[in-house]
Design an enzyme around this catalytic site. Structure first.
Site, short mmCIF file in Angstrom:
data_model
loop_
_atom_site.label_atom_id
_atom_site.label_comp_id
_atom_site.label_asym_id
_atom_site.label_seq_id
_atom_site.Cartn_x
_atom_site.Cartn_y
_atom_site.Cartn_z
N GLY A 46 0.84 -1.19 0.00
CA GLY A 46 0.00 0.00 0.00
C GLY A 46 0.88 1.24 0.00
O GLY A 46 2.06 1.18 0.39
N GLN A 51 2.86 10.05 1.39
CA GLN A 51 4.18 9.40 1.38
C GLN A 51 5.01 9.82 0.16
O GLN A 51 6.23 9.65 0.16
CB GLN A 51 4.04 7.88 1.40
CG GLN A 51 3.46 7.36 2.72
CD GLN A 51 3.40 5.86 2.73
OE1 GLN A 51 2.45 5.27 2.21
NE2 GLN A 51 4.40 5.21 3.29
N CYS A 99 6.33 0.11 7.43
CA CYS A 99 5.86 1.28 6.66
C CYS A 99 7.00 1.78 5.79
O CYS A 99 8.13 1.89 6.27
CB CYS A 99 5.42 2.38 7.62
SG CYS A 99 4.89 3.88 6.79
N LEU A 100 6.70 2.08 4.54
CA LEU A 100 7.73 2.56 3.62
C LEU A 100 8.30 3.91 4.06
O LEU A 100 9.37 4.31 3.61
CB LEU A 100 7.17 2.67 2.20
CG LEU A 100 6.74 1.34 1.56
CD1 LEU A 100 6.02 1.60 0.24
CD2 LEU A 100 7.93 0.42 1.35
N HIS A 141 -3.93 0.99 7.92
CA HIS A 141 -2.61 1.63 7.85
C HIS A 141 -2.64 2.81 6.87
O HIS A 141 -2.18 3.91 7.19
CB HIS A 141 -1.57 0.59 7.44
CG HIS A 141 -0.17 1.11 7.34
ND1 HIS A 141 0.83 0.70 8.18
CD2 HIS A 141 0.39 2.02 6.50
CE1 HIS A 141 1.95 1.33 7.86
NE2 HIS A 141 1.71 2.13 6.85
N GLU A 142 -3.17 2.56 5.67
CA GLU A 142 -3.17 3.60 4.63
C GLU A 142 -4.14 4.74 4.98
O GLU A 142 -3.84 5.91 4.75
CB GLU A 142 -3.51 3.01 3.26
CG GLU A 142 -2.56 1.91 2.78
CD GLU A 142 -1.09 2.30 2.84
OE1 GLU A 142 -0.76 3.48 2.68
OE2 GLU A 142 -0.26 1.38 3.08
N HIS A 145 -2.59 7.17 7.24
CA HIS A 145 -1.68 8.11 6.58
C HIS A 145 -2.41 9.39 6.16
O HIS A 145 -1.84 10.48 6.20
CB HIS A 145 -1.07 7.47 5.33
CG HIS A 145 0.20 6.70 5.58
ND1 HIS A 145 1.32 7.28 6.12
CD2 HIS A 145 0.52 5.40 5.35
CE1 HIS A 145 2.29 6.36 6.21
NE2 HIS A 145 1.83 5.21 5.76
ZN ZN Z 1 2.90 3.47 5.81
#
Ligand code: ZN
Length: 188
Positions: A46, A51, A99-100, A141-142, A145
């Site tokens: 995701g 991000q 998480c990226l 999670h997304e 964000h």
């Molecule tokens: Zn993330």
């Protein structure tokens, strides 16, 4: 299409509530195409617009479940209904989340088992997905964000201290850090 740099925790856009999308235009289609490409190369399941430095309520997801079903799409101006988050300690194997925007780290985190996502697609058409398990986790999670919340903000006290240490060690936690999928090897 282009791969975009991924912002790292500390960058203000990651910690700010994003704005709703109002124009379903070429710029939005370009952003979403670039987000898919970035997510695939990272790789991640995701990716949310903040991000990649865009404070808009958009995320993409790409995940294959245990029945080999592919869940892939874009969620624009989403809402999310979740079942109560279970209490107790997270299982570090089954509930480990990364998480990226905090590359290379993973921590156990409890999430709601079910989540109902309602969102618009690129044509502005509304759709709904009743998700459970890992897909429900991805959506939570997304969705977080888009409200300026990272999973690190939800960790228990011990993990919170650990992630803070890791962030400090990498000199993150301040504005201006990013990494480039396909170029930087950050083992996200
Ligand atoms: Zn993330």
């Amino acid at each position: 299409m282009a791969v975009l740099p991924i912002r790292i925790t500390g960058d203000p856009v990651l910690h700010t509530v994003s704005e709703p999308v109002t124009d379903f235009d070429d710029a939005l289609r370009q952003l979403v195409a670039d987000m898919f490409e970035t997510m695939e190369l990272a790789p991640g399941v995701g990716l949310a617009a903040p991000q990649v430095g865009v404070g808009k309520r958009v995320f993409v997801y790409n995940w294959v479940d245990d029945d080999e079903r592919l869940w892939r799409g874009v969620a624009i101006n989403p809402t999310l209904l979740i079942t109560p988050t279970p209490t107790g300690e997270a299982d570090d194997d089954d509930e480990s989340e990364g998480c990226l925007s905090i590359p290379g780290e993973r921590f156990g985190l409890r999430r709601a088992e079910r989540a109902v996502l309602t969102a618009l697609d690129l044509e502005g058409q509304i759709y709904e997905i009743d998700a459970d398990g890992w897909l429900a986790r991805i959506f939570q999670h997304e969705f977080d964000h888009l409200n300026g919340i990272l999973y690190a903000d939800r960790l228990d006290y011990a993990s919170c201290k650990e992630v803070a240490k890791a962030i400090k060690k990498s000199k993150w936690g301040v504005p201006g850090n990013s990494w480039m999928p396909g170029v930087d090897d950050l083992d996200a």
